[in-house]
Design an enzyme around this catalytic site. Sequence first.
Site, PDB file in Angstrom:
ATOM      1  N   LYS A 186       0.963  -1.309  -0.005  1.00 32.98           N
ATOM      2  CA  LYS A 186       0.097   0.114  -0.210  1.00 32.98           C
ATOM      3  C   LYS A 186       0.975   1.389   0.011  1.00 32.98           C
ATOM      4  O   LYS A 186       1.606   1.538   0.950  1.00 32.98           O
ATOM      5  CB  LYS A 186      -0.859  -0.169   1.190  1.00 32.98           C
ATOM      6  N   GLU A 196       9.581   1.541  10.825  1.00 34.48           N
ATOM      7  CA  GLU A 196      10.375   2.367  10.525  1.00 34.48           C
ATOM      8  C   GLU A 196       9.908   3.953  10.471  1.00 34.48           C
ATOM      9  O   GLU A 196       9.309   4.332   9.568  1.00 34.48           O
ATOM     10  CB  GLU A 196      11.217   2.382   9.023  1.00 34.48           C
ATOM     11  N   CYS A 227      13.773  10.696   6.470  1.00 31.53           N
ATOM     12  CA  CYS A 227      13.478  10.353   7.806  1.00 31.53           C
ATOM     13  C   CYS A 227      14.825  10.783   8.752  1.00 31.53           C
ATOM     14  O   CYS A 227      14.632  10.939   9.807  1.00 31.53           O
ATOM     15  CB  CYS A 227      13.171   9.277   7.956  1.00 31.53           C
ATOM     16  N   GLU A 283       9.592  16.911  14.038  1.00 30.87           N
ATOM     17  CA  GLU A 283      10.184  16.543  12.509  1.00 30.87           C
ATOM     18  C   GLU A 283       9.399  17.778  11.728  1.00 30.87           C
ATOM     19  O   GLU A 283       8.357  18.147  11.752  1.00 30.87           O
ATOM     20  CB  GLU A 283       9.435  15.226  11.824  1.00 30.87           C
TER      21      GLU A 283
END
Length: 499
Positions: A192, A268, A302, A402
Amino acid sequence: MTKDYTRQYWEDLLAKARPEGRHFIDGAYTAAATGKTFLRPRPMDGQPGTEIARGDAEDINLAVAAARAAFARGVWRTKEPLEKKKIMLKWADLIRQHAEELALLETLDVGKPIMASLNVDVRLCADGIQYYAEMIDKLYDEIAPTGPNARALVRKVPIGVIGAITPWNYPLIIDAWKLGPAIAAGNSVVLKPAEQSSLSALRLAALGHEAGLPAGVLNVVTGYGEETGKPLALHMDVDMIAFTGSTEVGKLIMGYAAQSNIKRVALELGGKSPIVVFADSDLDAAASAAAWGCFYNSGETCHASTRLIVERSVQDTLVEKIKAVTAREITLAHPFDMSAQIGALIEESHLQKVLGMISDGLASGGRRAFGAERVLDDTGGYYVSPGVIADVSNDMPIARNEIFGPVLVSIPFDTEQEALSIANDTIYGLAGAVFTSDMNRAHRFSEAIHAGTVWVNTYDMSNFATPFGGFKQSGFGRDRSVHAIDKYCDYKTIWQQFG
Ligand code: NAD
């Protein structure tokens, strides 16, 4: 021989392109069961993108059934290892043969420079599939120590049906990190992709099928997270979810696994990685690493080096050097422009989030050293110039959350102990770096930074042989390297008794 690419070359390719937006289930493109589709604006110019099938639980059920049937029949799992290797190697070759087409799809979806898509994303995707293809006929099982009248085989067996849920920042690379080891280990997969970036995953699956992956081994269902990702993660016949994405959604995935069939989960997740620079280091090297480490892919990485933790006496000098490297090397331009080193952000809402975080950082006492502003608005795309917000303290939201944009925050420190405690004062533990000419300190620091990867006097160096993943709320489980295969296998003991 390398081709002489021009902007016009890619414009012409785009004019001819007819990207496929339907699911890929059981070896064929298929419309959503409801017939619904969705359209997203292209990051580079805000123009409408490709119509994509809007999947839901019904499509997930079909894809999982196809994956389960392929696994149960053993059409892939039990194939001769050499045959499997040949098919996956052919898949890697086909990816290389279709490199321009795949690069175009990636850039249309993500807004990254076309030359980066071609030379980095497509290349690493093909390399990733090849890496795991080559392992297929080199993996041995074990025989455990027993008494003379028994033989205990310790078999490494595929888990079954893997649901892979991936983000939009490096779709081809992250898909390969999951598909490579999962399929090499003999599993079937339902992938997905993020709703922002469906195109390359759909093409990748068709190329895998063309290479010889049997129908049902690799399926792709497109759609929104709540409508497709959630039913996949809740599905009672999915044995594992391999997820890359935000920590917030990672927590939901663990909940879905618990609520359904205790499926295995590998996560992750996000990061807020420190790059610690001491005054005794090579400041030119540190400036280059900090700039590229944070600004590459427009900061949508990331493990980006988003927190510059710098000895106070050299903060201003270092920030000036980062500014100079950025001006000299990191050109922001339309993704088809051959000079572009970075391109657009993924979407309007993300642009607004990044701009909001910059304003908050400035309002709470940060100082704009350069950049970090909206630019190229006349293109209709979503561009933010790379920049540094200096004099930030580690408790400000801009240092804790972030940003996922090309914005580096600079946090000054006075002592080594303070530098270490700032570096580790984060919920994340994906990556980190230390710059110093004192090798004792480099050794102490690299051991003490609590993160899955720590670099010394460099940033973002890696290859397929090195595992990648996080500690703390950056998740668990590793992509890349031989160890990634373990994630997609279970141990099975077969005890044979003689006499
Ligand atoms: P996201 O978490 O919003 O989405 C990731 C995927 O999860 C998408 O496919 C999305 O559709 C799906 N999803 C969303 N809600 C869901 C739900 N309720 N149930 C199931 N699936 C759902 O992340 P994103 O915005 O696509 O990507 C950016 C994030 O990914 C950042 O936090 C970044 O740090 C992280 N990331 C981590 C790594 C790593 O290797 N650690 C790599 C790349 C990106």
